[in-house]
Motif scaffolding. Structure first.
Motif, mmCIF file in Angstrom:
data_model
loop_
_atom_site.group_PDB
_atom_site.id
_atom_site.type_symbol
_atom_site.label_atom_id
_atom_site.label_comp_id
_atom_site.label_asym_id
_atom_site.label_seq_id
_atom_site.Cartn_x
_atom_site.Cartn_y
_atom_site.Cartn_z
ATOM 1 N N VAL A 93 0.831 -1.208 0.000
ATOM 2 C CA VAL A 93 0.000 0.000 0.000
ATOM 3 C C VAL A 93 0.861 1.251 0.000
ATOM 4 N N ASN A 94 1.977 1.210 0.730
ATOM 5 C CA ASN A 94 2.823 2.388 0.855
ATOM 6 C C ASN A 94 4.015 2.375 -0.112
ATOM 7 N N ASP A 95 3.911 1.563 -1.174
ATOM 8 C CA ASP A 95 4.980 1.491 -2.172
ATOM 9 C C ASP A 95 5.166 2.860 -2.826
ATOM 10 N N THR A 96 6.395 3.356 -2.792
ATOM 11 C CA THR A 96 6.640 4.697 -3.326
ATOM 12 C C THR A 96 7.183 4.683 -4.753
ATOM 13 N N THR A 97 7.278 3.504 -5.381
ATOM 14 C CA THR A 97 7.761 3.428 -6.754
ATOM 15 C C THR A 97 6.846 4.238 -7.651
ATOM 16 N N ASN A 98 7.402 5.043 -8.518
ATOM 17 C CA ASN A 98 6.557 5.928 -9.314
ATOM 18 C C ASN A 98 6.861 5.845 -10.810
ATOM 19 N N ASN A 99 7.274 4.675 -11.254
ATOM 20 C CA ASN A 99 7.595 4.506 -12.661
ATOM 21 C C ASN A 99 6.721 3.421 -13.261
ATOM 22 N N LEU A 100 5.800 3.807 -14.138
ATOM 23 C CA LEU A 100 4.888 2.848 -14.754
ATOM 24 C C LEU A 100 5.627 1.815 -15.595
ATOM 25 N N ASN A 101 6.829 2.143 -16.054
ATOM 26 C CA ASN A 101 7.576 1.204 -16.888
ATOM 27 C C ASN A 101 8.062 -0.005 -16.105
ATOM 28 N N ASN A 102 7.984 0.080 -14.764
ATOM 29 C CA ASN A 102 8.403 -1.057 -13.945
ATOM 30 C C ASN A 102 7.407 -2.207 -14.002
ATOM 31 N N TYR A 103 6.196 -1.942 -14.470
ATOM 32 C CA TYR A 103 5.133 -2.947 -14.428
ATOM 33 C C TYR A 103 4.694 -3.299 -15.844
ATOM 34 N N VAL A 104 4.859 -4.558 -16.198
ATOM 35 C CA VAL A 104 4.436 -5.024 -17.514
ATOM 36 C C VAL A 104 3.132 -5.788 -17.330
ATOM 37 N N VAL A 105 2.025 -5.197 -17.773
ATOM 38 C CA VAL A 105 0.721 -5.813 -17.617
ATOM 39 C C VAL A 105 -0.146 -5.396 -18.800
ATOM 40 N N ASP A 106 -0.963 -6.331 -19.257
ATOM 41 C CA ASP A 106 -1.819 -6.049 -20.415
ATOM 42 C C ASP A 106 -3.016 -5.212 -19.973
ATOM 43 N N LEU A 107 -2.773 -3.920 -19.795
ATOM 44 C CA LEU A 107 -3.824 -3.008 -19.375
ATOM 45 C C LEU A 107 -3.570 -1.635 -19.994
ATOM 46 N N PRO A 108 -4.018 -1.438 -21.243
ATOM 47 C CA PRO A 108 -3.861 -0.119 -21.865
ATOM 48 C C PRO A 108 -4.551 0.959 -21.046
ATOM 49 N N THR A 109 -3.980 2.135 -21.051
ATOM 50 C CA THR A 109 -4.527 3.235 -20.270
ATOM 51 C C THR A 109 -5.969 3.536 -20.661
ATOM 52 N N ASP A 110 -6.297 3.470 -21.955
ATOM 53 C CA ASP A 110 -7.667 3.743 -22.392
ATOM 54 C C ASP A 110 -8.646 2.728 -21.815
ATOM 55 N N THR A 111 -8.229 1.458 -21.769
ATOM 56 C CA THR A 111 -9.087 0.408 -21.188
ATOM 57 C C THR A 111 -9.305 0.670 -19.702
ATOM 58 N N PHE A 140 -0.350 -3.858 -8.029
ATOM 59 C CA PHE A 140 -1.113 -4.964 -7.460
ATOM 60 C C PHE A 140 -1.232 -6.129 -8.441
ATOM 61 N N LEU A 141 -1.328 -5.828 -9.726
ATOM 62 C CA LEU A 141 -1.527 -6.871 -10.741
ATOM 63 C C LEU A 141 -0.234 -7.570 -11.135
ATOM 64 N N THR A 142 0.904 -7.028 -10.738
ATOM 65 C CA THR A 142 2.184 -7.639 -11.102
ATOM 66 C C THR A 142 2.943 -8.087 -9.857
ATOM 67 N N ARG A 143 3.524 -7.145 -9.136
ATOM 68 C CA ARG A 143 4.360 -7.482 -7.983
ATOM 69 C C ARG A 143 3.567 -8.131 -6.852
ATOM 70 N N LYS A 144 2.294 -7.792 -6.721
ATOM 71 C CA LYS A 144 1.480 -8.319 -5.620
ATOM 72 C C LYS A 144 0.366 -9.227 -6.133
ATOM 73 N N ARG A 145 0.601 -9.845 -7.282
ATOM 74 C CA ARG A 145 -0.449 -10.667 -7.889
ATOM 75 C C ARG A 145 -0.856 -11.844 -6.987
ATOM 76 N N GLY A 146 0.138 -12.578 -6.487
ATOM 77 C CA GLY A 146 -0.174 -13.700 -5.599
ATOM 78 C C GLY A 146 -0.884 -13.255 -4.341
ATOM 79 N N LEU A 147 -0.480 -12.096 -3.836
ATOM 80 C CA LEU A 147 -1.106 -11.541 -2.634
ATOM 81 C C LEU A 147 -2.581 -11.241 -2.882
ATOM 82 N N MET A 148 -2.890 -10.671 -4.049
ATOM 83 C CA MET A 148 -4.275 -10.337 -4.364
ATOM 84 C C MET A 148 -5.120 -11.600 -4.553
ATOM 85 N N GLU A 149 -4.531 -12.657 -5.087
ATOM 86 C CA GLU A 149 -5.278 -13.914 -5.212
ATOM 87 C C GLU A 149 -5.632 -14.470 -3.841
#
Length: 530
Positions: A93-111, A140-149
């Motif tokens: 929740v308190n992750d301060t990373t602020n670079n969207l390029n760190n996360y590779v996920v199939d989620l276009p911004t428009d979607t 949440f969808l990448t680094r914390k995927r298992g946690l969310m499941e």
């Protein structure tokens, strides 16, 4: 097929009744969601002698469906594992990373924008696309995927209860996601500052909403009582700000900090406009809540696969406790694990259910164990009392929240000394005050729930203690047999430095009638003068 659907529907409808069984002592009419019509509904077993139990004299237990018991075992393992990850989720929740390029996920911004707009239409929250929100969602969808499941799995146990209480207070049902952000659905979660339970109530706020805390019981960890209190608190906060986003922010940081942020922003009342003026933790709080909501609502679209049980809750019921009893005793007498009792009854801090005049404490048990308890209730309490009476050391005396004191740390104090003074444990003092280490500073205030009376002054000699002798104590010539008191020294720390020397020895050899020491004082370390 039609019959099975009917049974399934009936079990869902009866669930709400099951969760309100607290206070219902008529356990022989309990609801067993999913049980067939032929399941036993009355207890006819004759009472038997509990100690010792033999195969011939063991009372019969209610019949339970094997598949139902298997599901309960799976839930027990899943929820116990879930208790270990609340701290990990807090870090997410308190992750301060602020670079969207760190996360590779199939989620276009428009979607994402379209999906957030759809959520905005069906909830009372102001949900709009924001780069900060996109960052948390993709984390949440990448680094914390298992946690969310895991959260998706555990939520099947808690969410029906949350929705029922939120609905009763006219609070948006989506507020159920707040417990994930607060505690990762761990009723035993405790923050570094002492916030406790599924909904992370601080001591004072919990008291305001009727959650009692004593040396035995902490209702902030009671899923039912704490959820009722959280729903009332959220409703109160919404009444102050007339905005659910600000109510969320106030739940985390307090109404005062939200009001300050509104003033500093120039009078804005939209969360995203005052966010930069909120405390850092709160600035990430609402995005974490909205990201959790998004992940749950679109879990299937992102391939998140929680474990799904045919029955999403334990078949449990409650019984009013009529005498002091421990989890260990219940475990032995009913053949149920202590771990399962802890999971179903997290409000009991010491694994002891007390008997207190004017208080109604309940025990929640799986349905399969309830018949055995009720049938042999008299013998169970008699056996428990016999065992408790035979214990050499008495169980801790009940200390209520009104008995707490605020202790000011003085020079020379350390946790062991303070704990001994008030008859409590070092770990308890650390837990009550959110301390991670053993270091204290002079002037620091500590909350303590004393278990023994403490004299108002330590310098007054008791009738059995000799008064300080007016005759000077002659020091030995050998300097190794003399100790010069340093700042921070106490009789206990000094006795630990010299093997074979006790506190009583030091007091006797030096004519001391109290434990008070002054830096520079010389103490004899033997019963000698040369």
């Amino acid at each position: 097929m039609i019959l099975m659907k009917c049974i399934s529907l009936i079990s869902v409808l009866l669930f709400s009744l099951l969760m309100t069984s607290v206070g219902n002592a008529q356990t022989n009419d309990s609801i067993a969601g999913g049980l067939p019509e032929t399941a036993p509904k009355t207890i006819t077993d004759a009472a038997v002698t509990i100690s010792p139990l033999t195969e011939k004299t063991k009372p019969k237990t209610l019949q339970d469906r094997l598949d139902a018991y298997a599901y309960d075992s799976l839930w027990l393992a899943e929820l116990n594992a879930n208790r270990l990850i609340s701290e990990i989720f807090a870090q997410a929740v308190n992750d301060t990373t602020n670079n969207l390029n760190n996360y590779v996920v199939d989620l276009p911004t428009d979607t994402l924008k379209a999906r957030l707009a759809a959520l905005d239409e069906k909830t009372p929250f102001k949900i709009a696309y924001n780069p900060s929100l996109e960052l948390v969602i993709k984390s949440f969808l990448t680094r914390k995927r298992g946690l969310m499941e895991r959260m998706l799995t555990a939520s099947q146990f808690y969410f029906p209860l949350f929705e029922q209480e939120m609905d009763a207070q006219d609070v948006p049902l989506e507020m159920k996601y707040l417990a994930i952000v607060e505690s990762a659905l761990n009723p035993k979660a405790r923050s570094r500052v002492g916030a406790t339970g599924l909904w992370q109530f601080m001591f004072a706020t919990g008291k305001m909403y009727g959650l009692d805390v004593s040396s035995y019981v902490d209702e902030r960890s009671d899923p039912i009582a704490s959820t009722k209190a959280a729903a009332k608190y959220l409703k109160k906060l919404h009444g102050i700000f007339d905005d659910w986003d600000l109510a969320l922010a106030a739940y985390n940081s307090g109404p005062g900090n939200v009001n300050k942020a509104i003033r500093r922003s120039g009078g804005y009342t939209n969360y995203w406009n005052i966010r930069r003026n909120l405390p850092r933790e709160t600035a990430g709080y609402v995005p974490a809540f909205l990201a959790t909501m998004y992940v749950f609502e679109y879990a299937a679209e992102h391939g998140l696969k929680p474990k799904t049980a045919e029955r999403a809750y334990f078949e449990t019921d409650t019984v009013h406790v009529k005498g002091m009893i421990t989890f260990e005793q219940i475990s032995k007498l009913l053949d149920i694990s202590v771990e399962e009792l802890e999971l179903l009854n997290p409000q009991y801090k010491l694994n002891i259910i007390p008997q207190v005049k004017g208080e109604d404490y309940v025990l929640r048990l799986p349905y399969k164990h309830m018949g055995k308890f009720v049938t042999n209730e008299t013998q169970i309490y008699a056996q428990a009392k016999k065992e408790l009476d035979s214990i050499e050391k008495p169980l801790p005396q009940l200390v209520t929240s009104s008995d707490r004191i605020r202790y000011r740390v003085r020079s020379g104090d350390y946790l062991g000394k303070i704990a001994e003074r008030y008859g409590v444990g070092v770990s308890q003092i650390k837990g009550w005050n959110g301390l991670r280490g053993n270091n204290l500073r002079v002037g620091q205030r500590l909350t303590i729930y004393p278990r023994k009376a403490v004299a108002t002054t330590e310098t007054k000699a008791t009738p059995n203690q000799p008064k300080r002798s007016n005759v000077p104590v002659k020091m030995p010539k050998d300097p190794s047999k003399v100790h010069v008191v340093q700042s921070g020294d106490s009789l206990w720390t000094i006795s630990r430095k010299y093997p074979g020397v006790t506190i009583d020895n030091l007091k006797k050899w030096n004519g001391l009638s109290s434990n008070n020491l002054k830096p520079g004082t010389k103490l004899r370390l033997c019963n000698c003068s040369s």
